[in-house]
Design an enzyme around this catalytic site. Sequence first.
Site, PDB file in Angstrom:
ATOM      1  N   GLU A 138      41.565  43.211  36.207  1.00  0.00           N
ATOM      2  CA  GLU A 138      41.668  41.918  36.880  1.00  0.00           C
ATOM      3  C   GLU A 138      41.037  41.969  38.264  1.00  0.00           C
ATOM      4  O   GLU A 138      40.397  41.027  38.707  1.00  0.00           O
ATOM      5  CB  GLU A 138      43.143  41.499  36.991  1.00  0.00           C
ATOM      6  CG  GLU A 138      43.360  40.059  37.457  1.00  0.00           C
ATOM      7  CD  GLU A 138      43.327  39.875  38.958  1.00  0.00           C
ATOM      8  OE1 GLU A 138      43.146  38.720  39.413  1.00  0.00           O
ATOM      9  OE2 GLU A 138      43.479  40.848  39.714  1.00  0.00           O
ATOM     10  N   ASP A 194      45.852  47.196  36.350  1.00  0.00           N
ATOM     11  CA  ASP A 194      45.054  47.853  37.387  1.00  0.00           C
ATOM     12  C   ASP A 194      45.512  47.468  38.788  1.00  0.00           C
ATOM     13  O   ASP A 194      46.142  46.433  38.994  1.00  0.00           O
ATOM     14  CB  ASP A 194      43.563  47.497  37.218  1.00  0.00           C
ATOM     15  CG  ASP A 194      43.286  45.994  37.231  1.00  0.00           C
ATOM     16  OD1 ASP A 194      43.993  45.252  36.512  1.00  0.00           O
ATOM     17  OD2 ASP A 194      42.387  45.557  37.975  1.00  0.00           O
TER      18      ASP A 194
HETATM   19 ZN   LIG Z   1      46.910  40.768  40.810  1.00  0.00          ZN
END
Ligand SMILES: [Zn+2]
Length: 575
Positions: A232, A165
Amino acid sequence: MQEKSHEPFYDCNENKSSKKFRFWDFSIIGTILSFLGIVYLLNQRYLSIPETISSQCPTVQKLVPENNAELSNIDQFHSNVYSNYSLKVWSDAVRIPTLNWDDLGKVGDDSRWEIFEDFANYLVKTFTVVTSNSKLEKVNTYGLVFTIEGSNKSLKPILLAGHQDVVPVPDETADRWTYPPFEGHFDGKFLWGRGSSDCKNNVIGIFEALDELLKRGFKPKRTIIVALGFDEETSGNQGATAINEFLIKKYGEKSIFMIVDEGGLGIQDIYGSRFALPSTGEKGYIDVVIDLITTGGHSSVPPRHTGIGIIAELVKEIEDKEYDLDLTPKNPYFYQLQCEAENAKAMDKAFKKDILKLSSNVAAKKRVLDVLRADDTTKALISTTQAIDIIFGGLKINALPEKVTVKINHRVGYDSSLVDVHSKITDAVAKVAKKFSLNANVFGRRIVTNSESEAYFNVTDDSPLSPAPLTFPYGNPTWDILGGTIKHVFEDFASFEGYDPSVSREVTVAPSCMTGNTDTRHYWDLSDNIYRFTPIRQDMRLNAHAIDERVALDAHIEGVVFYYELIRNADAFSG
Ligand SMILES: [Zn+2]
Ligand SMILES: *[C@@H]1O[C@H](CO)[C@@H](O)[C@H](O)[C@H]1NC(C)=O
Ligand SMILES: *[C@@H]1O[C@H](CO)[C@@H](O)[C@H](O)[C@H]1NC(C)=O
Ligand SMILES: *[C@@H]1O[C@H](CO)[C@@H](O)[C@H](O)[C@H]1NC(C)=O
C-alpha cells in the site's frame, strides 16, 4: 479510472417541470399561469431545503447489536487479561519488519519481499480460531484473502481491508527513536514501533475481533472477507491490484456490501464537541514530469538563459498560480463542515451561520472559503494542490545543462479534475516555450513549434487517478451501520480514561475527505460503499510514518471492539 457523481437530493435546483410548458396556447393561458405559480412555489420550498439544519449533516442513530447471550458481553475487553493478550499479539506483529521500499522489484524477483511470508505465518499460527474457520487464499504470493463463509449466499459479503507493509525507517533516523522501531516496546500506555499505527493496529484489531467472535460461537450469515495488501505504501500496484482482480473474478463487480479500510480522521474533539470522521472519499492524484532538453555547450559562451534558468521561470509561473478553491456537496468535506456547524458547541457563531448557508448564499460561501484558504490543511481539502518535489539538471560546472527535469506532485480536489491539471500545465509550458522560442510537446501533443530551435519541453504524466467515487451517506444502510457502530462503541464502551472530561461523550459521525490514498483506490469496482476508517482516537495515535510512531493500548482495544460490533451489526442487516 472512473468518475461518478452522486447528486444530493437538495442540489437539484432546476425547474425541470417548466419544460413541459414551452408551447403557449392562449386559450388555456390562465390555467398554465396558475400551474406555473404552483410550480414556482413548490420550487421555492424545494430550494429552501439546504437552509434547514437537518438536511446537510447525514446524522446516524446509535446501533447496538441485538442481544445475544454468548456475544453481547463486551466488558471482558476491559479486563487486564484481555489487555495483556492484545498487547502480545499486536506487538509481536510490529516486531516483524514488513518494510516496503520504493525500489522493491517484482514479487518473486526481489528477496526483500520474503519477510511477508513470516507475517502470513504469524497470522495463521496466532489467530487459530480464524484459521480453522476460514479459507486463506494467497494472491500474488503475499496478498492475503481470508474468507469466512456466511450461511446465506444471497447476502453480499463485507470486506475488511488493511495492509501488511510499513514504511521503512531510514538509517539516518533509526537512532533518533526513543525505543528501537521493531522492538515492540510497551511503556505502560503506548506500544512504540513502526507500523503500530499504520496499520498493524487495524490488521491485528480485525483478527482479534474475528477470533473472539468465532471463539464464542458466532456463525455469520453474511460472508466476511479480510483482504490484506502488501504494498500500500507504494500504491498497491502488486498487492491490492491483484486482490481486486481476484475478488472481481470470484464475486463480480459491485458484489461487496461494504468495504472498511484504514484511513479517515478517527475520533477527535473539534470546537468543543466529539466527532468521528470516516472518509467517504479520497482526493485524486497525478505526477507531472517536465523535461527541458537544450543544446549544451561550453559555459564560457553561454546564452542569456540556460535550461536551468528557463525551468526556474516555469516553476515560478506554476507556483504563482494556485488552483481554484471550491466546496460543494461533491466533496465529503462539505458534509464534515456542515456536521461541525450543526453540532460543535464552541464554534464561532458567524462562521457557523455562514457554513450552514454555504450552498445557498454566495457571500457566505466566499467568507467560508477565505477562512479555509488561510490554513494549509483545510486549503488542501478544497482544492487541487501542487508540490514541486524534485528537480535536477546540469552535470559539470563548465558545461551548459543539456537536460533539466522537474517533477510535480498533485492531489486532485473534488471540485476539480485531472483535466484542470493538464490544462494548467499546458498553459504554463506554452507561455514559457513561446517566450524563449522553444518547442513544446505536452501530454503527447506538439503545442508550440519554433523550427529554428532544437530545444524542447517534453511533458508527461504519471499515475493519474481521479478523486474516488463518493460513498453517498444519505439513505445508505452501510453508512448507518458504520456510523451507528461507531456511536455505540465510542459512547458506550470507551473507558473515557484520557478523554477530555469537559467534552460531551456524544459522538457526531461525519463524512470526511482524505488527501492521501489507500488500497481502496483499487477497489472502486467492488462496491459503491467504501469507507476509510481507522477506529481510534486521533490523539492516541502518534507519528505515523515518522520517528516514534506509537499507539495507546486502550485506544487500540476500542478499535478491536469497533470491529467486533461492526461485524455483528453488518451481519444482522438483511439487505
Ligand atoms: Zn496505511
Ligand atoms: C498483565 O501483565 C502485567 C505485566 O506483564 C502483569 O503484571 C499482570 O499480572 C498481567 N495481568 C493479568 C491479569 O494477566
Ligand atoms: C518524453 O518523455 C517520455 C517519458 O519520460 C519519454 O518516454 C519520451 O521518449 C520523451 N520524448 C522525447 C521526444 O524526449
Ligand atoms: C437470506 O437473505 C435474504 C435477503 O435478506 C432473505 O430474503 C432470505 O430469507 C435469507 N435466507 C435465509 C435462509 O435466511
